[in-house]
Design a protein around this motif. Structure first.
Motif, PDB file in Angstrom:
ATOM      1  N   PHE A 117       2.603   5.252  -6.944  1.00 47.38           N
ATOM      2  CA  PHE A 117       1.713   5.788  -5.932  1.00 47.38           C
ATOM      3  C   PHE A 117       0.278   5.451  -6.274  1.00 47.38           C
ATOM      4  CE2 PHE A 117       5.129   9.076  -5.197  1.00 47.38           C
ATOM      5  CZ  PHE A 117       5.479   8.578  -3.964  1.00 47.38           C
ATOM      6  N   GLU A 118      -0.439   4.862  -5.321  1.00 49.29           N
ATOM      7  CA  GLU A 118      -1.845   4.576  -5.509  1.00 49.29           C
ATOM      8  C   GLU A 118      -2.636   5.851  -5.250  1.00 49.29           C
ATOM      9  OE1 GLU A 118      -2.830   1.388  -2.921  1.00 49.29           O
ATOM     10  OE2 GLU A 118      -1.376   0.021  -3.792  1.00 49.29           O
ATOM     11  N   ASP A 119      -3.848   5.884  -5.781  1.00 51.30           N
ATOM     12  CA  ASP A 119      -4.700   7.052  -5.586  1.00 51.30           C
ATOM     13  C   ASP A 119      -6.091   6.587  -5.175  1.00 51.30           C
ATOM     14  OD1 ASP A 119      -5.650   9.616  -5.533  1.00 51.30           O
ATOM     15  OD2 ASP A 119      -5.969   9.737  -7.705  1.00 51.30           O
ATOM     16  N   PRO A 120      -6.280   6.214  -3.899  1.00 49.22           N
ATOM     17  CA  PRO A 120      -7.567   5.698  -3.445  1.00 49.22           C
ATOM     18  C   PRO A 120      -8.693   6.686  -3.726  1.00 49.22           C
ATOM     19  CG  PRO A 120      -5.873   5.418  -1.750  1.00 49.22           C
ATOM     20  CD  PRO A 120      -5.298   6.302  -2.813  1.00 49.22           C
TER      21      PRO A 120
ATOM     22  N   TYR B  36       0.865  -1.186   0.000  1.00 53.19           N
ATOM     23  CA  TYR B  36       0.000   0.000   0.000  1.00 53.19           C
ATOM     24  C   TYR B  36       0.897   1.230   0.000  1.00 53.19           C
ATOM     25  CZ  TYR B  36      -4.097   2.830   1.186  1.00 53.19           C
ATOM     26  OH  TYR B  36      -5.120   3.741   1.165  1.00 53.19           O
ATOM     27  N   SER B  37       0.873   1.996  -1.086  1.00 50.60           N
ATOM     28  CA  SER B  37       1.882   3.049  -1.242  1.00 50.60           C
ATOM     29  C   SER B  37       1.311   4.365  -1.755  1.00 50.60           C
ATOM     30  CB  SER B  37       2.989   2.579  -2.192  1.00 50.60           C
ATOM     31  OG  SER B  37       2.434   2.165  -3.431  1.00 50.60           O
ATOM     32  N   THR B  38       0.425   4.984  -0.963  1.00 44.84           N
ATOM     33  CA  THR B  38      -0.017   6.320  -1.341  1.00 44.84           C
ATOM     34  C   THR B  38       1.107   7.304  -1.028  1.00 44.84           C
ATOM     35  OG1 THR B  38      -0.947   6.879   0.823  1.00 44.84           O
ATOM     36  CG2 THR B  38      -2.400   5.735  -0.723  1.00 44.84           C
ATOM     37  N   ARG B  39       1.058   8.440  -1.669  1.00 41.17           N
ATOM     38  CA  ARG B  39       2.079   9.463  -1.468  1.00 41.17           C
ATOM     39  C   ARG B  39       2.187   9.843   0.013  1.00 41.17           C
ATOM     40  NH1 ARG B  39       4.501  12.798  -5.131  1.00 41.17           N
ATOM     41  NH2 ARG B  39       3.135  11.979  -6.734  1.00 41.17           N
ATOM     42  N   ASP B  40       1.045   9.996   0.685  1.00 39.62           N
ATOM     43  CA  ASP B  40       1.063  10.383   2.098  1.00 39.62           C
ATOM     44  C   ASP B  40       1.734   9.322   2.962  1.00 39.62           C
ATOM     45  OD1 ASP B  40      -0.199  12.748   1.529  1.00 39.62           O
ATOM     46  OD2 ASP B  40      -2.192  12.096   2.181  1.00 39.62           O
ATOM     47  N   HIS B  41       1.465   8.028   2.663  1.00 41.78           N
ATOM     48  CA  HIS B  41       2.093   6.952   3.419  1.00 41.78           C
ATOM     49  C   HIS B  41       3.612   6.988   3.264  1.00 41.78           C
ATOM     50  CE1 HIS B  41      -1.894   5.103   3.893  1.00 41.78           C
ATOM     51  NE2 HIS B  41      -1.337   4.317   4.792  1.00 41.78           N
ATOM     52  N   VAL B  42       4.066   7.206   2.043  1.00 46.57           N
ATOM     53  CA  VAL B  42       5.505   7.207   1.770  1.00 46.57           C
ATOM     54  C   VAL B  42       6.206   8.318   2.544  1.00 46.57           C
ATOM     55  CG1 VAL B  42       7.263   7.557   0.002  1.00 46.57           C
ATOM     56  CG2 VAL B  42       5.278   6.117  -0.492  1.00 46.57           C
TER      57      VAL B  42
ATOM     58  N   PRO C 239       7.479  -0.197  -2.811  1.00 47.08           N
ATOM     59  CA  PRO C 239       6.210  -0.891  -3.055  1.00 47.08           C
ATOM     60  C   PRO C 239       6.474  -2.350  -3.437  1.00 47.08           C
ATOM     61  CG  PRO C 239       6.328   1.196  -4.248  1.00 47.08           C
ATOM     62  CD  PRO C 239       7.709   0.906  -3.766  1.00 47.08           C
ATOM     63  N   LYS C 240       5.586  -3.237  -3.029  1.00 48.76           N
ATOM     64  CA  LYS C 240       5.760  -4.656  -3.347  1.00 48.76           C
ATOM     65  C   LYS C 240       5.528  -4.943  -4.823  1.00 48.76           C
ATOM     66  CE  LYS C 240       4.800  -6.546   1.234  1.00 48.76           C
ATOM     67  NZ  LYS C 240       3.898  -7.351   2.092  1.00 48.76           N
ATOM     68  N   THR C 241       5.103  -3.941  -5.567  1.00 49.61           N
ATOM     69  CA  THR C 241       4.867  -4.135  -6.989  1.00 49.61           C
ATOM     70  C   THR C 241       6.115  -3.883  -7.834  1.00 49.61           C
ATOM     71  OG1 THR C 241       4.020  -1.867  -7.011  1.00 49.61           O
ATOM     72  CG2 THR C 241       2.397  -3.643  -6.933  1.00 49.61           C
TER      73      THR C 241
ATOM     74  N   GLY D 283      12.236  -7.166  -8.947  1.00 42.53           N
ATOM     75  CA  GLY D 283      13.339  -7.538  -8.066  1.00 42.53           C
ATOM     76  C   GLY D 283      14.577  -6.701  -8.322  1.00 42.53           C
ATOM     77  N   ALA D 284      14.864  -6.429  -9.603  1.00 42.92           N
ATOM     78  CA  ALA D 284      16.054  -5.636  -9.937  1.00 42.92           C
ATOM     79  C   ALA D 284      15.942  -4.228  -9.385  1.00 42.92           C
ATOM     80  CB  ALA D 284      16.231  -5.593 -11.454  1.00 42.92           C
ATOM     81  N   ALA D 285      14.733  -3.652  -9.448  1.00 47.09           N
ATOM     82  CA  ALA D 285      14.536  -2.299  -8.921  1.00 47.09           C
ATOM     83  C   ALA D 285      14.710  -2.290  -7.411  1.00 47.09           C
ATOM     84  CB  ALA D 285      13.156  -1.789  -9.298  1.00 47.09           C
ATOM     85  N   MET D 286      14.231  -3.326  -6.738  1.00 45.83           N
ATOM     86  CA  MET D 286      14.387  -3.396  -5.292  1.00 45.83           C
ATOM     87  C   MET D 286      15.857  -3.468  -4.900  1.00 45.83           C
ATOM     88  SD  MET D 286      13.174  -6.231  -2.503  1.00 45.83           S
ATOM     89  CE  MET D 286      14.604  -7.231  -2.934  1.00 45.83           C
TER      90      MET D 286
END
Length: 222
Positions: free
Chosen positions: A131-134, A84-90, A103-105, A108-111
């Motif tokens: 970033f998600e946008d609920p 869960y990666s909204t801008r506010d959470h980050v 984000p878990k999405t 692997g190379a990026a991580m």
């Protein structure tokens, strides 16, 4: 190197191991499935080099768990790995002491790229594409829409920025071409322009420059 992976899903913990061994083939990977287990592991592991922490595992209560762990190991980077990666959470996580937010999405190379950056002493933030946008948050905050793109990234065209963002996520030229519906030779041409504009000598350096600067792909303003 000792790395603690604190996540209540064993599949996630096991899935991260091969990528963490890319950081150090001899890394000792420790597990925790709850905040209590994570704190106990921190207390008995004086040689920790890195902690990967899930915000949603039992006992976390928002950022309280992160703060508890940081209080015990203030000099060890703690990276949030979350679905869960909204801008506010980050930004809230970073303000609470996290050395990064992955984000878990991501691939692997990026991580691995992000964790190498964190281990070098920098802070990692995901590109805006993650970033998600609920529905209850609506569009991006005005500040995010009006943010000025820092140099040298202000020299990039929209397409070049999209390609750089894909590069940071660890994708190959072929994968970028498929994602953006372009020819692979076109990606190579754009990448040469990206390297020139941001002062990078090669692919790896371009990724590092982007990560170190905290650059994110600006949203499209309608």
């Amino acid at each position: 190197m000792q790395i603690l992976v604190a996540d209540d899903h064993k599949l996630v913990r096991d899935g991260l191991r091969p990528f963490l061994h890319e950081l150090d083939a001899q890394a000792d990977i420790l597990d925790a499935a709850t905040l209590g287990e994570a704190i106990a592991m921190v207390e008995k592991s004086p040689n920790l080099s890195l902690v990967l922490l899930d915000l949603m595992m039992p006992g976390m209560e928002g950022l309280n768990g992160l703060q508890q762990i940081k209080a015990k190991i203030p000099n060890v980077p703690v990276v949030i790995v979350s679905g869960y990666s909204t801008r506010d959470h980050v930004f809230a996580a970073v303000q609470a002491g996290a050395a990064g937010f992955i984000p878990k999405t991501v691939s692997g190379a990026a991580m691995v790229n992000a964790l190498r950056l964190v281990l070098s002493g920098e802070t990692y933030l995901p590109s805006s594409s993650f970033f998600e946008d609920p529905a209850n948050q609506g569009s991006l905050p005005p500040a995010a829409k009006s943010a000025v793109v820092p140099p040298p990234f202000d020299k990039l065209s929209r397409r070049e920025g999209e390609i750089l963002a894909q590069l940071v996520e660890g994708r190959t030229n072929k994968e970028i071409a498929i994602a953006l519906s372009l020819q692979e030779i076109t990606i190579k041409v754009h990448l040469r322009n990206v390297y020139r504009k941001i002062g990078a000598a090669n692919r790896a350096q371009a990724v590092r420059i982007a990560l170190q600067s905290g650059w994110i792909m600006p949203p499209v303003i309608n």
